[in-house]
Design a protein around this motif. Sequence first.
Motif, PDB file in Angstrom:
ATOM      1  N   SER A 139       0.825  -1.208   0.000  1.00  0.00           N
ATOM      2  CA  SER A 139       0.000   0.000   0.000  1.00  0.00           C
ATOM      3  C   SER A 139       0.859   1.258   0.000  1.00  0.00           C
ATOM      4  O   SER A 139       0.351   2.354  -0.169  1.00  0.00           O
ATOM      5  CB  SER A 139      -0.930   0.023   1.221  1.00  0.00           C
ATOM      6  OG  SER A 139      -1.855  -1.033   1.149  1.00  0.00           O
ATOM      7  N   SER A 140       2.149   1.101   0.197  1.00  0.00           N
ATOM      8  CA  SER A 140       3.091   2.212   0.161  1.00  0.00           C
ATOM      9  C   SER A 140       3.520   2.473  -1.277  1.00  0.00           C
ATOM     10  O   SER A 140       3.483   1.577  -2.125  1.00  0.00           O
ATOM     11  CB  SER A 140       4.335   1.901   1.003  1.00  0.00           C
ATOM     12  OG  SER A 140       3.988   1.664   2.342  1.00  0.00           O
ATOM     13  N   GLN A 141       3.961   3.676  -1.535  1.00  0.00           N
ATOM     14  CA  GLN A 141       4.370   4.061  -2.877  1.00  0.00           C
ATOM     15  C   GLN A 141       5.475   3.169  -3.433  1.00  0.00           C
ATOM     16  O   GLN A 141       5.441   2.752  -4.585  1.00  0.00           O
ATOM     17  CB  GLN A 141       4.834   5.513  -2.866  1.00  0.00           C
ATOM     18  CG  GLN A 141       5.214   6.061  -4.216  1.00  0.00           C
ATOM     19  CD  GLN A 141       5.600   7.533  -4.140  1.00  0.00           C
ATOM     20  OE1 GLN A 141       5.473   8.180  -3.112  1.00  0.00           O
ATOM     21  NE2 GLN A 141       6.077   8.051  -5.238  1.00  0.00           N
ATOM     22  N   GLY A 142       6.474   2.830  -2.602  1.00  0.00           N
ATOM     23  CA  GLY A 142       7.629   2.088  -3.089  1.00  0.00           C
ATOM     24  C   GLY A 142       7.482   0.583  -3.146  1.00  0.00           C
ATOM     25  O   GLY A 142       8.222  -0.079  -3.864  1.00  0.00           O
ATOM     26  N   ARG A 143       6.585   0.022  -2.356  1.00  0.00           N
ATOM     27  CA  ARG A 143       6.395  -1.432  -2.295  1.00  0.00           C
ATOM     28  C   ARG A 143       7.729  -2.153  -2.090  1.00  0.00           C
ATOM     29  O   ARG A 143       8.047  -3.134  -2.750  1.00  0.00           O
ATOM     30  CB  ARG A 143       5.692  -1.929  -3.550  1.00  0.00           C
ATOM     31  CG  ARG A 143       4.338  -1.274  -3.773  1.00  0.00           C
ATOM     32  CD  ARG A 143       3.707  -1.695  -5.048  1.00  0.00           C
ATOM     33  NE  ARG A 143       3.302  -3.100  -4.892  1.00  0.00           N
ATOM     34  CZ  ARG A 143       2.598  -3.764  -5.767  1.00  0.00           C
ATOM     35  NH1 ARG A 143       2.221  -3.207  -6.875  1.00  0.00           N
ATOM     36  NH2 ARG A 143       2.286  -5.014  -5.539  1.00  0.00           N
ATOM     37  N   HIS A 144       8.527  -1.665  -1.144  1.00  0.00           N
ATOM     38  CA  HIS A 144       9.896  -2.147  -0.986  1.00  0.00           C
ATOM     39  C   HIS A 144      10.015  -3.546  -0.379  1.00  0.00           C
ATOM     40  O   HIS A 144      11.003  -4.234  -0.621  1.00  0.00           O
ATOM     41  CB  HIS A 144      10.720  -1.126  -0.197  1.00  0.00           C
ATOM     42  CG  HIS A 144      10.894   0.150  -0.955  1.00  0.00           C
ATOM     43  ND1 HIS A 144      10.390   1.355  -0.505  1.00  0.00           N
ATOM     44  CD2 HIS A 144      11.485   0.401  -2.147  1.00  0.00           C
ATOM     45  CE1 HIS A 144      10.680   2.299  -1.389  1.00  0.00           C
ATOM     46  NE2 HIS A 144      11.343   1.743  -2.399  1.00  0.00           N
TER      47      HIS A 144
END
Length: 86
Positions: free
Chosen positions: A49-54
């Motif tokens: 759900s985060s921008q980076g999907r790290h």
Amino acid sequence: MKQCTHVDELPHPEPAPLTETCQECEAAGTHPVQLRLCLACGHVGCCDSSQGRHATSHYKESGHAVMRTFEPGEDWRWCFVDHVLV
């Protein structure tokens, strides 16, 4: 019901977190929505759900199959290979 055999391959005890937050988000100046801990090496990455999907990026680069939530009060685990909660 699909089973996961990757949990059996994890180190015991589980690795200590390498950081307290997603270093990739920090370097990019973005904010992680929630954090995930790689149970093979201790990498801390942000959720999908985060921008980076790290956390997912770490799995794709390393092949480390199982992560767990790194959020207070939560204790679930996820296997990227088998797509199941473990």
